[in-house]
Design an enzyme around this catalytic site. Structure first.
Site, PDB file in Angstrom:
ATOM      1  N   ASN A  12       1.038  -0.654   0.353  1.00 18.44           N
ATOM      2  CA  ASN A  12       0.017  -0.046   0.331  1.00 18.44           C
ATOM      3  C   ASN A  12       0.865   1.198  -0.335  1.00 18.44           C
ATOM      4  O   ASN A  12       2.016   1.682   0.537  1.00 18.44           O
ATOM      5  CB  ASN A  12      -0.681   0.210   1.553  1.00 18.44           C
ATOM      6  N   LYS A  14      -0.315   4.301  -0.827  1.00 18.98           N
ATOM      7  CA  LYS A  14      -0.699   5.354   0.419  1.00 18.98           C
ATOM      8  C   LYS A  14       0.044   6.782  -1.100  1.00 18.98           C
ATOM      9  O   LYS A  14       0.159   6.324  -1.463  1.00 18.98           O
ATOM     10  CB  LYS A  14       0.222   5.468   1.235  1.00 18.98           C
ATOM     11  N   HIS A  95      -9.448   1.318   4.504  1.00 18.14           N
ATOM     12  CA  HIS A  95      -8.467   0.850   5.565  1.00 18.14           C
ATOM     13  C   HIS A  95      -8.589   2.441   7.164  1.00 18.14           C
ATOM     14  O   HIS A  95      -9.366   2.662   6.420  1.00 18.14           O
ATOM     15  CB  HIS A  95      -6.876   1.593   4.744  1.00 18.14           C
ATOM     16  N   GLU A  97      -7.011   4.530   8.249  1.00 22.29           N
ATOM     17  CA  GLU A  97      -6.994   5.844   7.378  1.00 22.29           C
ATOM     18  C   GLU A  97      -7.625   6.684   6.332  1.00 22.29           C
ATOM     19  O   GLU A  97      -8.564   7.786   6.952  1.00 22.29           O
ATOM     20  CB  GLU A  97      -5.837   5.422   7.092  1.00 22.29           C
ATOM     21  N   GLU A 165      -5.263  -5.917  10.805  1.00 31.85           N
ATOM     22  CA  GLU A 165      -4.777  -4.034  10.833  1.00 31.85           C
ATOM     23  C   GLU A 165      -5.763  -4.314  12.315  1.00 31.85           C
ATOM     24  O   GLU A 165      -5.955  -2.553  12.029  1.00 31.85           O
ATOM     25  CB  GLU A 165      -4.546  -2.863   9.212  1.00 31.85           C
ATOM     26  N   GLY A 171       2.174   2.411  10.670  1.00 35.16           N
ATOM     27  CA  GLY A 171       3.116   2.984  10.813  1.00 35.16           C
ATOM     28  C   GLY A 171       3.661   3.814  12.090  1.00 35.16           C
ATOM     29  O   GLY A 171       4.451   4.791  12.303  1.00 35.16           O
ATOM     30  N   SER A 209       2.881  -2.628  10.612  1.00 33.48           N
ATOM     31  CA  SER A 209       4.756  -2.157  10.488  1.00 33.48           C
ATOM     32  C   SER A 209       4.956  -3.665  10.704  1.00 33.48           C
ATOM     33  O   SER A 209       6.111  -3.713  10.732  1.00 33.48           O
ATOM     34  CB  SER A 209       5.002  -1.634  12.088  1.00 33.48           C
ATOM     35  N   GLY A 231       4.587   1.818   4.856  1.00 32.69           N
ATOM     36  CA  GLY A 231       6.094   2.050   5.051  1.00 32.69           C
ATOM     37  C   GLY A 231       6.737   0.556   4.237  1.00 32.69           C
ATOM     38  O   GLY A 231       7.794   0.970   3.596  1.00 32.69           O
TER      39      GLY A 231
HETATM   40  C1  PEP Z   1      -1.364  -0.129   5.338  1.00 31.38           C
HETATM   41  O1  PEP Z   1      -1.179   1.107   5.535  1.00 31.38           O
HETATM   42  O2  PEP Z   1      -1.749  -0.780   5.788  1.00 31.38           O
HETATM   43  C2  PEP Z   1       0.272  -0.421   6.097  1.00 31.38           C
HETATM   44  C3  PEP Z   1       0.142  -1.717   7.373  1.00 31.38           C
HETATM   45  O3  PEP Z   1       1.027   0.288   6.864  1.00 31.38           O
HETATM   46  P1  PEP Z   1       2.946  -0.036   7.470  1.00 31.38           P
HETATM   47  O4  PEP Z   1       3.377  -1.082   7.050  1.00 31.38           O
HETATM   48  O5  PEP Z   1       3.605   1.170   7.442  1.00 31.38           O
HETATM   49  O6  PEP Z   1       2.410  -0.025   9.233  1.00 31.38           O
END
Ligand code: PEP
Length: 247
Positions: A12, A14, A95, A97, A165, A171, A209, A231
């Site tokens: 992803n 973003k 998601h 976010e 998640e 993040g 993460s 990330g």
């Molecule tokens: C995500 O955006 O779905 C995600 C898991 O981000 P990160 O891996 O940065 O925690």
């Protein structure tokens, strides 16, 4: 590897990057993908989908969101049929976010997932609890509510992917423990096993993460069928290292 549930490692991206950078990244991933047993997918920002599409091979293309409307007078929206027309196979819906910054709720997420399925896309439906919900013992209830509200009634194990998640792990560098991940994934599997046709095909992926350093222990858990990576998906080296850990 269970052939019914080939691991999926989805990036992803973003709201990051330029079209040039996206092209370079996907070309590097595409060159390495034939040697990786997991399915790889990338979800660039909408505006980079066309340049990524031109440079991609072996890897699946996805998007980060989709409208719950059909084509028409909906300024700024992108429909599921447009994404399918651009060669997308996946689309992320719900998601955290989007839940947090755009007030998306389960009903809207279910409508987006339905539109995606109707267009032949596979929605990656995200669920997960906040830190406050976990600390107050509500994780199980929140996951049950999100599954019952956001998974369309006519979904099957083949037509959707679920991403667990935990919001507090996205993040933040704070990864859920393997025990926490195993517990929630087992709960999701048990819940949807009863509800979905073709449940043996259902892939439940973890996000929050995920890094090369923790990928193998997470991806080796019985009910974890891949990862949704934020990330660490922005660099070929780290994304490929995660993908190689999925066997
Ligand atoms: C995500 O955006 O779905 C995600 C898991 O981000 P990160 O891996 O940065 O925690």
């Amino acid at each position: 590897m269970d052939l019914k549930r080939r691991p999926l490692i989805a990036g992803n991206w973003k709201m990051n990057g330029t079209s040039g950078g996206a092209t370079v990244l996907v070309a590097g991933l595409s060159a390495a993908a034939p040697d990786i047993s997991a399915e790889l997918a990338v979800c660039p920002p909408f505006v980079h989908i066309e340049s990524v599409r031109k440079a991609i091979s072996v890897i699946s293309l996805g998007a980060q969101d989709v409208s719950f409307h059909d084509d028409g007078a909906f300024t700024g929206e992108i429909s599921a049929s447009m994404l399918a027309d651009m060669g997308c196979r996946y689309v992320i819906v719900g998601h955290s976010e989007r839940r947090q910054h755009h007030a998306e709720q389960d009903q809207i997420i279910a409508a987006k997932a339905s539109k995606a399925m109707q267009a032949g896309l596979i929605p990656i439906i995200c669920v997960g609890e906040t830190l406050a919900q976990r600390q107050t013992g509500q994780t199980e209830m929140i996951i049950e509510l999100q599954l019952s509200g956001a998974v369309p009634r006519d979904a099957t194990g083949k037509s959707i992917v679920i991403a667990y998640e935990p919001v507090w792990a996205i993040g933040t560098g704070q990864v859920a423990t393997t025990a926490q991940i195993a517990e929630v994934h087992a709960q999701i599997r048990e819940n949807l096993q009863k509800r979905l046709a073709e449940p043996d095909y259902l892939r439940i992926i973890y996000g929050g993460s995920v890094k090369p350093e923790n990928a193998s222990e997470i991806l080796s858990l019985a009910d974890v069928d891949g990862a949704l990576v934020g990330g660490a998906s922005l660099k070929a080296e780290s994304f490929l290292a995660i993908a190689k850990a999925a066997v």
